[in-house]
Design a protein around this motif. Sequence first.
Motif, short mmCIF file in Angstrom:
data_model
loop_
_atom_site.label_atom_id
_atom_site.label_comp_id
_atom_site.label_asym_id
_atom_site.label_seq_id
_atom_site.Cartn_x
_atom_site.Cartn_y
_atom_site.Cartn_z
N ARG A 61 43.64 35.48 51.18
CA ARG A 61 42.25 35.78 51.53
C ARG A 61 42.03 37.28 51.72
O ARG A 61 40.92 37.75 51.58
CB ARG A 61 41.89 35.11 52.85
N ASP A 105 32.49 37.26 32.60
CA ASP A 105 32.74 35.88 33.07
C ASP A 105 34.05 35.82 33.84
O ASP A 105 34.14 35.16 34.89
CB ASP A 105 32.83 34.91 31.89
N GLU A 106 35.08 36.47 33.31
CA GLU A 106 36.38 36.43 33.97
C GLU A 106 36.28 37.04 35.37
O GLU A 106 36.84 36.52 36.33
CB GLU A 106 37.42 37.19 33.15
N ASP A 153 34.19 34.57 37.68
CA ASP A 153 34.94 33.37 38.06
C ASP A 153 36.04 33.71 39.06
O ASP A 153 36.27 32.98 40.02
CB ASP A 153 35.56 32.72 36.82
N HIS A 154 36.71 34.83 38.82
CA HIS A 154 37.78 35.23 39.72
C HIS A 154 37.22 35.52 41.12
O HIS A 154 37.77 35.07 42.12
CB HIS A 154 38.48 36.47 39.15
N ARG A 177 34.56 34.32 42.42
CA ARG A 177 34.11 33.09 43.08
C ARG A 177 35.29 32.31 43.65
O ARG A 177 35.18 31.70 44.71
CB ARG A 177 33.30 32.24 42.11
N LEU A 178 36.44 32.36 42.96
CA LEU A 178 37.62 31.71 43.53
C LEU A 178 38.08 32.43 44.80
O LEU A 178 38.75 31.85 45.64
CB LEU A 178 38.76 31.66 42.51
N CYS A 179 37.71 33.70 44.90
CA CYS A 179 38.04 34.44 46.12
C CYS A 179 36.97 34.24 47.19
O CYS A 179 37.01 34.87 48.25
CB CYS A 179 38.17 35.93 45.82
N GLY A 180 35.97 33.42 46.89
CA GLY A 180 34.97 33.11 47.90
C GLY A 180 33.73 33.98 47.87
O GLY A 180 32.91 33.92 48.77
N MET A 194 39.02 43.12 38.29
CA MET A 194 39.36 41.74 38.72
C MET A 194 40.04 41.75 40.09
O MET A 194 39.72 40.95 40.97
CB MET A 194 40.33 41.09 37.72
#
Lengths: 328, 254
Positions: free
Chosen positions: A79, A98-99, A102-103, A105-108, A150
């Motif tokens: 986190r 996009d990459e 998406d990355h 968003r996976l990190c919140g 990223m």
Amino acid sequence: MMIEARGLVRTFKTKRGQVQAVQGVDLNVADGEIVGFLGPNGAGKTTTMRMLATLIKPTSGSATVAGCDLAEDPVGVRRRIGYVPQSGSTLPEAIAGDEVVDHARLCGVSKKQAIADGQRMFDELDLPGLWRRQCKTLSGGQRRRLDIVMGLIHDPKLIFLDEPTTGLDPQARANLWEHIRGLRERGATIFLTTHYLDEADALCDRILVIDHGKIVASGNPEELKQQVSGDGVRLSLTDASQAPAASKIVAELDGAVAIETDGDVVAFRIPKGGSILPGLLRSIDAQGIELNGVEVRRPTLDDVFLTMTGRSLRDEDHAVPADEEAAA
Amino acid sequence: MRTLQETWIVFNRAMRLSLRNPMWSILMLSQPLMYLFLFGPLLKPITAQISQGATTNAYQVFIPGLIVQLGMFGAMFVGFGLIAEYRAGVIEADRVTPASRIALMAGRVLRDVVVLVVQSILLLVVSIPMGLRAPWGGVLLSLVIVALLGATFASLSYSVALITKSEDALAPLLNGIAMPLLLLSGILLPMQIGPKWLQRLSDISPLKHVVNGVRALFRGDIGSSSSLWGLFWVVLLTIVGLTVGARTFRKESA
Ligand SMILES: Nc1ncnc2c1ncn2[C@@H]1O[C@H](COP(=O)(O)OP(=O)(O)O)[C@@H](O)[C@H]1O
Ligand SMILES: [Mg+2]
């Protein structure tokens, strides 16, 4: 402390037996520091960093990263960190923006925030107009900077950068250094690996020199250089066949160490290099050895490495662009 | 909740990539289509024998095999895509986020399932003019079975891919499993028409029971023991497949 690691060890099993990639690394990184991990290829930099970033488990040892125990709370570590790997993090077929989103968003991070921050960072890292481009159409340097976006998109407080400037041209490197300093000013802590001496020298508050999986020296660049005894002297001969003779004269000097002959160059280190020079030149002249040039250098980080390990960092990396003083 | 959200993010990314490059999905569909057009007509003359006197048509026997085959093969090779992602560094980039490891797998599996179900529907639609007749309920349940089968094989394929991390190891392994599984499952022709020893041997393959179950569903025998056994096996396979997949994703991602 942002990172506190004790006795990190990692061995890999391969077909040819065990590889001891990291053999007992202790390290501390304070809040707000830029710390550089300097060492040749295969020294164990990436392996250490991947352990600290929760990507591989240590064979033994423990660490606290960003306040979370590596073994007990890897999710807590994840986190709080950003990680830019040595070798890419995007799919060639995917769209760059996009990459990134998406990355994030996976990190919140929310989608809206991710788009806004991502596009801002594209501008800052000189990737204008590339948001909708397929990753494989980007140049090597652009993809490298995309990796960096990223890794930093979620504004982590601890940032791991594995050889961040490899493959960048000098201008892009300088730009990235500025960016990294800017991150620190905003309160981030940065732990990076590099095998570029100038990068470690220019960017890092503190350097850890690693070789064969062990830390062999640490300190700020100036301290490290002071640990090296003496200046570097390089004699360039007109005729390479006279090198052994010249090397013999050098060996007789008081305090000359690390004498090396490479073709028509004889290099060594000696305290107060400037003052022994007149006498040395006379002896060389007396033997009929002809000189092309002489160079005396203050110790560099490479000398530190050489002193600690007996090898030069430069041997395997001929592409170091800067730190290469012109022979005067 | 968070895991579902993350699954959705991973699914969306995977789906977007599949849609950008639909070639692979089209290729996977071409195989059952070829069976349908080039092998299916051969079945007509022997329909009476393979349907064992029941008043079914050849396609009621044949199409269930084809969609099970699609569910199996379509999902079996998805591991190659994962290895490509691994090589590009995407898996590591995913793993360094706090996202649930299950979500990283589930999102990708979900994409594969959606692709498979769409392919199966296409296959069914083109089979109608060829002579396929089947009850709605049975077809819908069959699609559920295909989806579960796809999820099973996709997560197993991802597991093997994550462990081996190499196409060279994955390819022979998958081919080594696929061929006997295909032959022993009675996918092309029902095992009942074979000799006893082959029937016994094929009993080992859970897929045979799944295919028989789908055939029963296509005949409309929804409550029959064949269809119930088929459902039982596919659910069991799914539990095993997803558990193995989830464990691998958790372990390999340390
Ligand atoms: N996954 C792995 N399997 C086997 N050996 C590895 C693996 N990763 C690294 N090594 C070995 O560990 C040593 C240290 O590698 P690495 O940490 O990548 O060094 P550096 O980043 O300093 O160049 C090397 O000898 C490398 O070959
Ligand atoms: Mg490395």
